[in-house]
Design a protein around this motif. Structure first.
Motif, PDB file in Angstrom:
ATOM      1  N   THR A   1      -9.277   7.995   8.134  1.00 23.61           N
ATOM      2  CA  THR A   1      -9.473   7.505   6.772  1.00 23.61           C
ATOM      3  C   THR A   1     -10.118   6.133   6.763  1.00 23.61           C
TER       4      THR A   1
ATOM      5  N   LEU B   1      -3.025   6.543 -12.703  1.00 21.00           N
ATOM      6  CA  LEU B   1      -3.248   7.693 -11.818  1.00 21.00           C
ATOM      7  C   LEU B   1      -4.597   8.353 -12.091  1.00 21.00           C
ATOM      8  N   HIS B   2      -4.907   8.552 -13.361  1.00 26.06           N
ATOM      9  CA  HIS B   2      -6.157   9.234 -13.693  1.00 26.06           C
ATOM     10  C   HIS B   2      -7.367   8.515 -13.114  1.00 26.06           C
TER      11      HIS B   2
ATOM     12  N   LEU C   1      -7.575   9.106  -9.416  1.00 28.44           N
ATOM     13  CA  LEU C   1      -8.041  10.451  -9.102  1.00 28.44           C
ATOM     14  C   LEU C   1      -9.546  10.573  -9.297  1.00 28.44           C
ATOM     15  N   LYS C   2     -10.046  10.002 -10.385  1.00 27.33           N
ATOM     16  CA  LYS C   2     -11.495  10.074 -10.628  1.00 27.33           C
ATOM     17  C   LYS C   2     -12.268   9.341  -9.536  1.00 27.33           C
TER      18      LYS C   2
ATOM     19  N   ILE D   1     -11.321   8.522  -6.446  1.00 28.03           N
ATOM     20  CA  ILE D   1     -11.249   9.105  -5.109  1.00 28.03           C
ATOM     21  C   ILE D   1     -12.144  10.349  -5.013  1.00 28.03           C
ATOM     22  N   ALA D   2     -12.231  11.112  -6.088  1.00 26.15           N
ATOM     23  CA  ALA D   2     -13.113  12.289  -6.058  1.00 26.15           C
ATOM     24  C   ALA D   2     -14.554  11.852  -5.857  1.00 26.15           C
TER      25      ALA D   2
ATOM     26  N   TRP E   1     -14.871  11.059  -2.143  1.00 23.85           N
ATOM     27  CA  TRP E   1     -14.935  12.290  -1.354  1.00 23.85           C
ATOM     28  C   TRP E   1     -16.291  12.964  -1.499  1.00 23.85           C
TER      29      TRP E   1
ATOM     30  N   ALA F   1     -11.217   9.195   2.340  1.00 24.27           N
ATOM     31  CA  ALA F   1     -10.359   8.393   1.472  1.00 24.27           C
ATOM     32  C   ALA F   1      -9.027   9.059   1.198  1.00 24.27           C
ATOM     33  N   GLU F   2      -8.034   8.225   0.930  1.00 24.00           N
ATOM     34  CA  GLU F   2      -6.699   8.713   0.594  1.00 24.00           C
ATOM     35  C   GLU F   2      -6.126   7.939  -0.581  1.00 24.00           C
TER      36      GLU F   2
ATOM     37  N   LEU G   1      -1.899   7.487  -2.540  1.00 21.03           N
ATOM     38  CA  LEU G   1      -0.497   7.906  -2.467  1.00 21.03           C
ATOM     39  C   LEU G   1      -0.249   8.938  -3.564  1.00 21.03           C
ATOM     40  N   TYR G   2       0.606   9.931  -3.253  1.00 23.75           N
ATOM     41  CA  TYR G   2       0.888  10.982  -4.222  1.00 23.75           C
ATOM     42  C   TYR G   2       1.981  10.530  -5.186  1.00 23.75           C
ATOM     43  N   LYS G   3       1.773   9.351  -5.749  1.00 19.34           N
ATOM     44  CA  LYS G   3       2.753   8.842  -6.692  1.00 19.34           C
ATOM     45  C   LYS G   3       2.039   8.448  -7.969  1.00 19.34           C
ATOM     46  N   ASN G   4       2.679   8.677  -9.095  1.00 14.01           N
ATOM     47  CA  ASN G   4       2.078   8.314 -10.373  1.00 14.01           C
ATOM     48  C   ASN G   4       1.922   6.804 -10.476  1.00 14.01           C
TER      49      ASN G   4
ATOM     50  N   TYR H   1       1.018   1.067   3.689  1.00 14.09           N
ATOM     51  CA  TYR H   1       0.523   2.359   4.165  1.00 14.09           C
ATOM     52  C   TYR H   1      -0.796   2.174   4.912  1.00 14.09           C
TER      53      TYR H   1
END
Lengths: 509, 480
Positions: B384, B396-397, B400-401, B403-404, B407, B413-414, B416-419, B429
């Motif tokens: 990563t 979060l939104h 997500l946008k 990081i996409a 990618w 890229a990574e 965390l799976y947390k809101n 991390y």
């Protein structure tokens, strides 16, 4: 003939003698002596002894991968692995066999397809059936509570092979899984994003990812009036909707599985539906379905999932499909399956799905089955069906008549005259030591034409030709196989020149 | 079965105990998870393995080899009678009503089967794959029941010793490239061994037995080997002594010359053939620049039955300090010529001469692992490059946008799976995983259209315009 028969009898007797000695645990020296005698007798049987009485083949449902297939396979794996790595996954490996008890009770009816190892006095072992159960075992064994890992390896199933359709008994799986307790649907969305990235990068055509949820399925069956005991069997009927018509599925459910026609019709109202997030909204309003707590949970999660998929830019590739049922028992939440689409024959028609190339889902209860204290580790993941993808890519390359190189050799070291083997050996060694990929023919005095032909067949771009005159002048002829242009290069500049010509940015071979 | 009432008290108690336990607990017992002699590879171990395999495969490719793969199991009859005494170590599959199958024991026999099956006369191939042997595992020495082999073989009728020399060149390149320290490659020839036994007076029926005694000379002294041959294998003491005169010899090309002149050995045609080939081999090895790493060693005997000519084995030379650690892994690579194996598969007995080598990656793996432990080297288990973080809640939104976008641009890229993760947690991390860059989105930045780009190592932050982010990251990554 009689002589041969006598010899064969002697061989047999000697063989028994050896076995007897081994059983009696006679001295190593004695055994070895008798074995030597046996081998000598067998040798006397002559060339016929070498003739085997079996057919030369690989086991049923398995195959060798030829160099060409390996080259294609590597290309496909490179795409898949680079995607997994892009998403920050670690990689693990597990043994090809597991303790038999590890695999027992995990695959439902499919358990009979597991390959067992012979009981040879040790533990009872079986070949792994998938990569998910070994993963769950790995998590429990190492007391891990979260990990994001990929695993690419072969798995084994004593299925009825259909090699023409790419169904083997030994085949590769490419799995990616996220284990851990996290905020809902984020990892699930990432799995779908990964599936889309991979299928797009492989350029095998348009595809669609169907999504459903185990809880929605179960909730739907409940409100339609399916008895609990028939859930799984009705599930497997519904699962066939991608291959057969609703009429046929209905017949199976009513005629073979004892469902009443009204219940079947109710199911039919639901399972023929597919759509986007609007369908999720619609079902949340459905008077019957919204009464079922399970189904509601599933629908809410799907709604959240679609929000994330929209942010990921892939919502247009996802279809909420109520007929998606999926085989394996261990799924507990969202399930998904990617299918390749065939362009419709008639415009305006919907594309036809031609078989799934990837699938997965959430399975929250599996790790708990291995943990001595039953501690749960929620998991979600996906598996890429690479064997199907291999055949598609192979077909595509054949159709395009694209040549696939099976080696990466950059230079052939050749000689124009006889008695230049020493020079070739010295030069090829220099190239290897400089990291250049080079070959030479294993002949003392090969003909130049044969050497050039070898390059053309193997796709080697450059030839370094040693000649008597050139040796005196201190140069090597560097020839481009494609253009046939030759240029004299000073011996000390050769490595540099080859590197320049073969550098990826500039490949001007 | 004893009648109901005769059950022992303890048996009753145990029965009751099981009944009282909840059903779930009955299913879950203290299982030992692993089958003996096998292991999982953790992410850290996989990184080490992949580095080693990359180096090995890189070398094979450099020499123009094609890759092959074969199934994990073969028809049982394919493997029968190929491994001599070791046949008892083959894993069989259970007879489940179909063909009788066995897990492959090595990659050489499948290769010979492939050549015969496809009527291939010439091939230069490599094969990396697992093999299985029901040996008694000694974990310390890196010996498992399931292990990886890396084989390189050249099949075909060619001018003598050129492919053989290339195999040795490959072994040297790999062992040097892996930087395992000094090594030496012992070379011998099956014909020289057999010739030597003959001229020393070993009865033919004892060749095999004496061979396996000689093979132990790398682990035990000549005295002990001689004792075994005389006392346990019934060899006459004079014969044993004559053998001793030979097998304690090792050297370079001068030893070959010497053996050519040896009054006894030069009478034996087999031995002469072998010596002649070794002489030619050494000439080629000199041209390849590796002659000083090769030792003609008359004690090299090697296990497998199918070798017909030159045989070789690479061993690491340990420094005195290492010997003290008693970490002797034995040979790390080996091979030889086997001209008759393909003929055993071909229906007409057509021969395809072969020569090849096998790299013992498991042993190399143990050494590298041990070395890394000693030096406390940290290994990254992911690649990563960028972490997408936020200090604010309800972002979060945006993460997500963003990081996409990364990618889709091919950036690793990574998130965390947390809101609503805490910034400190996210930065920790990154440090734990060795991720070099963080992209931080916050409200302030969103309004002004900029993102913070932070170097984890230096903690320096710089503000980048959202639309330039991908380019800036790519620039930084290519510079590092």
């Amino acid at each position: 003939m009689a002589e041969r028969a006598t010899l064969e009898e002697l061989v047999r007797l000697q063989g028994e003698r050896v076995r007897g000695l081994k059983q009696q645990k006679a001295s190593a020296e004695q055994i070895e002596e008798e074995v030597a005698k046996l081998l000598k007798l067998k040798a006397q049987l002559g060339p016929d002894e070498g003739k085997q009485k079996f057919v030369l083949k690989t086991p049923k449902g398995t195959r060798d991968y030829s160099p060409r297939q390996m080259a294609i396979r590597e290309k496909v794996f490179d795409v898949i692995i680079s995607c997994f790595k892009r998403h920050g996954a670690e990689v693990i490996d597990t043994p090809v066999f597991e303790l038999k008890e590890t695999l027992t009770g995990k695959y439902g009816e499919d358990s009979k397809l597991i390959y067992d190892l012979k009981d040879q006095g040790g533990e009872l072992l079986s070949l792994r059936y998938d990569l998910t159960v070994p993963f769950a075992r790995y998590l429990a064994m190492n007391k891990l509570t979260n990990i994001k890992r990929y695993h690419i390896a072969k798995v084994y199933r004593r299925d009825n092979p259909a090699m023409t359709r790419g169904r083997y008994r030994e085949f590769y799986q490419c799995d990616f899984d996220i284990a851990g307790q996290f905020d809902p649907m984020i990892p699930d969305a990432e799995c779908l994003k990964i599936m889309c990235e991979i299928l797009s990068s492989l350029q095998i055509g348009d595809f669609l990812v169907k999504v459903n949820d185990r809880r929605i399925l179960d909730g739907m069956f409940a409100i339609c009036g399916v008895p609990d005991s028939k859930f799984r069997t009705i599930c497997s009927s519904v699962d066939k909707l991608d291959k057969v018509s609703w009429e046929e599925v209905k017949n199976e459910m009513v005629g073979e599985k004892g469902l009443t026609p009204e219940v079947a019709d109710h199911i039919g109202d639901y399972v023929q539906q597919h759509g986007g997030v609007s369908l999720v909204e619609q079902l949340l309003q459905d008077p019957k379905l919204s009464q079922n707590k399970q189904a509601l949970e599933g629908l809410e999660d799907l709604k959240l999932l679609f929000e994330y998929l929209t942010l990921f830019g892939i919502a247009d590739k996802i279809s909420f499909d109520l007929s998606l049922a999926r085989g394996l028992d261990y799924y507990t939440g969202v399930i998904y399956e990617a299918v390749l689409l065939q362009t419709p024959v008639r415009p305006g028609e919907e594309p036809l799905g031609v078989g799934s190339v990837a699938a997965g889902g959430r399975y929250d209860g599996l790790v708990g089955m291995f943990d001595p204290k039953g501690r749960k580790v929620p998991c979600v993941g996906l598996s890429i069906g690479v064997e199907r993808i291999f055949s598609i890519v192979e077909q595509r390359l054949e159709a395009l008549e694209e040549k696939v190189r099976t080696t990466e050799t950059q230079v052939l070291v050749a000689s124009a005259q006889k008695r230049l083997l020493e020079e070739r050996l010295k030069l090829v060694s220099e190239l290897w030591d400089a990291g250049i990929k080079a070959e030479l023919l294993y002949k003392k005095n090969p003909k130049l034409l044969n050497q050039l032909q070898y390059c053309e067949e193997a796709g080697i771009p450059l030839v370094a030709i040693i000649g008597e005159q050139e040796l005196k002048d201190g140069v090597i002829k560097l020839r481009s196989v494609a253009s046939r242009e030759e240029v004299d290069v000073r011996r000390e500049d050769l490595v540099e020149e080859i590197k320049r010509r073969t550098s990826p940015a500039l490949c001007i071979c | 079965m004893p009648p109901f009432g005769f059950l022992h008290m303890r048996a009753w108690a145990s029965l009751f105990g099981q009944l009282l336990r909840s059903p779930r607990a009955v299913c879950i017992r203290e299982v030992h998870f692993h089958s003996q002699g096998t292991r999982d590879l953790s992410p850290q171990q996989m990184v080490v393995r992949e580095k080693i395999l990359d180096m090995v495969v890189g070398c094979f490719k450099r020499h123009g080899a094609k890759r092959l793969d074969t199934p994990a199991f073969e028809l049982k009859e394919m493997l029968t009678e190929k491994y001599g005494e070791d046949s008892g170590l083959i894993y069989d599959l259970k007879d489940q009503g179909g063909e009788l199958l066995s897990l492959r024991y090595d990659l050489t026999v499948p290769f010979a089967r492939y050549l015969a099956m496809n009527k291939v006369k010439k091939m230069k191939r490599y094969h990396v794959g697992k093999v299985w042997r029901r040996e008694s595992p000694t974990i310390v020495q890196g010996r498992y029941r399931e292990f990886c082999q890396c084989d390189f073989d050249i099949a075909g009728q060619f001018d003598p010793m050129i492919p053989d020399a290339e195999c040795l060149k490959i072994m040297c390149e790999i062992l040097s490239g892996l930087q395992l320290g000094d090594f030496i490659i012992k070379v011998n020839d099956r014909r020289i061994l057999d010739g030597m036994f003959a001229v020393c007076g070993v009865p033919e029926s004892k060749f095999h037995a004496i061979c396996s005694s000689i093979d132990k000379l790398d682990k035990i002294s000549w005295k002990d080997v001689r004792h075994e041959m005389v006392a346990k294998k019934g060899l006459a003491p004079e014969v044993a002594d004559r053998i001793g005169d030979y097998v304690q010899c090792h050297g370079g090309i001068s030893l070959i010359e010497q053996m050519f002149q040896d009054p006894r050995l030069s009478q034996n045609k087999q031995a002469l053939d072998g010596l002649g080939d070794l002489k030619l081999l050494f000439e080629y090895l000199t041209l390849f620049g590796i002659a000083e790493k090769i030792s003609f060693d008359l004690s090299l005997a090697r296990g497998l039955d199918y070798y017909t000519g030159v045989i070789y084995e690479a061993v690491l030379l340990q420094t005195p300090a290492q010997t003290q650690e008693s970490f002797n892994v034995g040979s790390v690579a080996a091979g030889g010529r086997y001209d008759k194996l393909v003929g055993m598969f071909d229906p007409k007995g057509h021969k395809v001469p072969c020569v090849g080598l096998s790299i013992g990656v498991e042993r190399i793996f143990s050494i590298v692992e041990q070395r890394m432990k000693t030096f406390g080297q940290k290994i990254r288990t992911t690649e990563t490059q960028v972490f997408v973080a936020t200090p604010q809640k309800n972002f979060l939104h945006e993460r997500l946008k963003l990081i996409a976008e990364l990618w889709d641009a091919g950036i690793k890229a990574e998130l965390l799976y947390k809101n609503n993760p805490k910034l400190l947690t996210q930065l920790h991390y990154c440090e734990d995983m060795g991720i070099p860059l963080v992209v931080i989105i916050g409200e302030q930045e969103m309004k002004e259209g900029i993102i913070k780009l932070r170097s984890v190592a230096s903690r320096e932050e710089v503000a980048i315009k959202r639309e330039n982010l991908v380019a800036e990251i790519q620039k930084r990554l290519s510079e590092s």
